[in-house]
Design a protein around this motif. Structure first.
Motif, PDB file in Angstrom:
ATOM      1  N   MET A 124       0.821  -1.202   0.000  1.00 32.87           N
ATOM      2  CA  MET A 124       0.000   0.000   0.000  1.00 32.87           C
ATOM      3  C   MET A 124       0.862   1.262   0.000  1.00 32.87           C
ATOM      4  O   MET A 124       0.579   2.236  -0.715  1.00 32.87           O
ATOM      5  CB  MET A 124      -0.946   0.020   1.198  1.00 32.87           C
ATOM      6  CG  MET A 124      -2.169  -0.853   1.062  1.00 32.87           C
ATOM      7  SD  MET A 124      -3.544  -0.292   2.136  1.00 32.87           S
ATOM      8  CE  MET A 124      -4.090   1.172   1.255  1.00 32.87           C
ATOM      9  N   THR A 125       1.910   1.251   0.788  1.00 35.13           N
ATOM     10  CA  THR A 125       2.798   2.414   0.834  1.00 35.13           C
ATOM     11  C   THR A 125       3.451   2.649  -0.518  1.00 35.13           C
ATOM     12  O   THR A 125       3.527   3.790  -0.996  1.00 35.13           O
ATOM     13  CB  THR A 125       3.874   2.220   1.913  1.00 35.13           C
ATOM     14  OG1 THR A 125       3.245   2.155   3.202  1.00 35.13           O
ATOM     15  CG2 THR A 125       4.874   3.362   1.910  1.00 35.13           C
ATOM     16  N   ALA A 126       3.905   1.581  -1.163  1.00 39.29           N
ATOM     17  CA  ALA A 126       4.530   1.718  -2.485  1.00 39.29           C
ATOM     18  C   ALA A 126       3.515   2.226  -3.507  1.00 39.29           C
ATOM     19  O   ALA A 126       3.837   3.062  -4.355  1.00 39.29           O
ATOM     20  CB  ALA A 126       5.121   0.380  -2.926  1.00 39.29           C
ATOM     21  N   CYS A 127       2.285   1.730  -3.426  1.00 37.87           N
ATOM     22  CA  CYS A 127       1.241   2.187  -4.348  1.00 37.87           C
ATOM     23  C   CYS A 127       0.896   3.655  -4.126  1.00 37.87           C
ATOM     24  O   CYS A 127       0.412   4.329  -5.047  1.00 37.87           O
ATOM     25  CB  CYS A 127      -0.020   1.342  -4.178  1.00 37.87           C
ATOM     26  SG  CYS A 127       0.091  -0.345  -4.838  1.00 37.87           S
ATOM     27  N   SER A 128       1.128   4.157  -2.921  1.00 37.54           N
ATOM     28  CA  SER A 128       0.760   5.537  -2.596  1.00 37.54           C
ATOM     29  C   SER A 128       1.796   6.556  -3.054  1.00 37.54           C
ATOM     30  O   SER A 128       1.528   7.765  -3.016  1.00 37.54           O
ATOM     31  CB  SER A 128       0.548   5.676  -1.086  1.00 37.54           C
ATOM     32  OG  SER A 128       1.780   5.643  -0.382  1.00 37.54           O
ATOM     33  N   LEU A 129       2.967   6.100  -3.484  1.00 40.03           N
ATOM     34  CA  LEU A 129       3.993   7.050  -3.905  1.00 40.03           C
ATOM     35  C   LEU A 129       3.551   7.772  -5.172  1.00 40.03           C
ATOM     36  O   LEU A 129       2.939   7.174  -6.052  1.00 40.03           O
ATOM     37  CB  LEU A 129       5.315   6.310  -4.148  1.00 40.03           C
ATOM     38  CG  LEU A 129       5.936   5.635  -2.914  1.00 40.03           C
ATOM     39  CD1 LEU A 129       7.192   4.871  -3.310  1.00 40.03           C
ATOM     40  CD2 LEU A 129       6.243   6.666  -1.836  1.00 40.03           C
ATOM     41  N   PRO A 130       3.843   9.073  -5.289  1.00 42.32           N
ATOM     42  CA  PRO A 130       3.417   9.829  -6.476  1.00 42.32           C
ATOM     43  C   PRO A 130       3.936   9.209  -7.763  1.00 42.32           C
ATOM     44  O   PRO A 130       5.076   8.742  -7.832  1.00 42.32           O
ATOM     45  CB  PRO A 130       4.028  11.213  -6.235  1.00 42.32           C
ATOM     46  CG  PRO A 130       4.197  11.303  -4.746  1.00 42.32           C
ATOM     47  CD  PRO A 130       4.541   9.908  -4.310  1.00 42.32           C
TER      48      PRO A 130
END
Length: 242
Positions: free
Chosen positions: A101-107
């Protein structure tokens, strides 16, 4: 035609009928409510999903048409098939949900922010701990380089987001997901809205009515399950298009 959207009760949100969703912006149905697990499960069963930016109220959507991918219609190009046979990466399920989820949230390119804000991360992390959400991870040694996550209810997988830090790693994650879904007799992957990347993998647009019919048949009862494990290495299935 209704020009405004209803504000849902924050304690007991009741979604309006799907056909009341706006044509522009496409599929906007309601605002407010909450991101509790029961609310999210109820929304997905009705063909609704949350999507909003930081500082906005919770916005609920049901676009028409809808992009879906049937697992046995996964398109695997010849170059991708060669990559699948020779890639050096390890693929796993449900080993690093929060990190995915954190990786998917990166711009992304040409994006200043993200809709996967802390409120969304907390909500879907809770779904993961309840056995309703799942992730696929692609690893290079101990480095996470690709993956995706979504929500599984009955026989429908509701895809939320994917990422790729190396060539073909999000496609690799989707390929393993589709193989796993076939083994579990899942009927389709909800891809929500159109993207060229998903279309290249075999996803296609269907009407909202057809999507809701699929939900009636394949998304009847939310049921938690144990965290998924990779059942084996990829081999081409008989119905997968090349």
């Amino acid at each position: 035609m209704r020009k405004t959207i209803p504000l849902l009760d924050p304690e007991q949100p009741l979604f309006p009928p799907i056909h009341e969703a706006l044509d522009y912006p496409d599929g906007l149905l309601a605002m407010g409510g909450n991101l509790e697990s029961n609310t999210l499960a109820n929304a997905y069963q009705k063909g609704i999903f949350p999507w909003f930016n930081d500082g906005e109220p919770i916005l609920w959507w049901s676009p028409n048409p809808r992009m879906v991918l049937y697992p046995d219609e996964l398109h695997i190009s010849r170059s991708m098939k060669r990559f699948l046979k020779k890639h050096p990466y390890r693929v796993s399920f449900d080993e690093a949900f929060d990190d995915v989820m954190t990786a998917c949230s990166l711009p992304r390119n040409n994006q200043d922010g993200t809709w996967i804000i802390r409120e969304m991360k907390d909500a879907y992390s809770e779904l993961f701990h309840q056995g309703l959400a799942h992730s696929v991870e692609v690893w290079s040694d101990d480095k996470l380089i690709g993956g995706l996550y979504g929500v599984a209810i009955d026989k429908i997988f509701f895809g939320e987001s994917m990422f790729s830090f190396a060539t073909n790693t999000s496609k690799l994650a989707m390929t393993h997901l589709c193989r796993e879904l076939q083994s579990r007799n899942f009927q389709l992957v909800d891809c929500q809205i159109h993207s060229p990347h998903l279309e290249s993998l075999g996803a296609r647009m269907i009407s909202r009515e057809a999507f809701l019919e699929a939900l009636k048949d394949g998304c009847r009862t939310p049921s938690t399950s144990a965290h998924w494990k990779l059942t084996g290495q990829w081999t081409a299935g008989p119905n997968e298009r090349t």
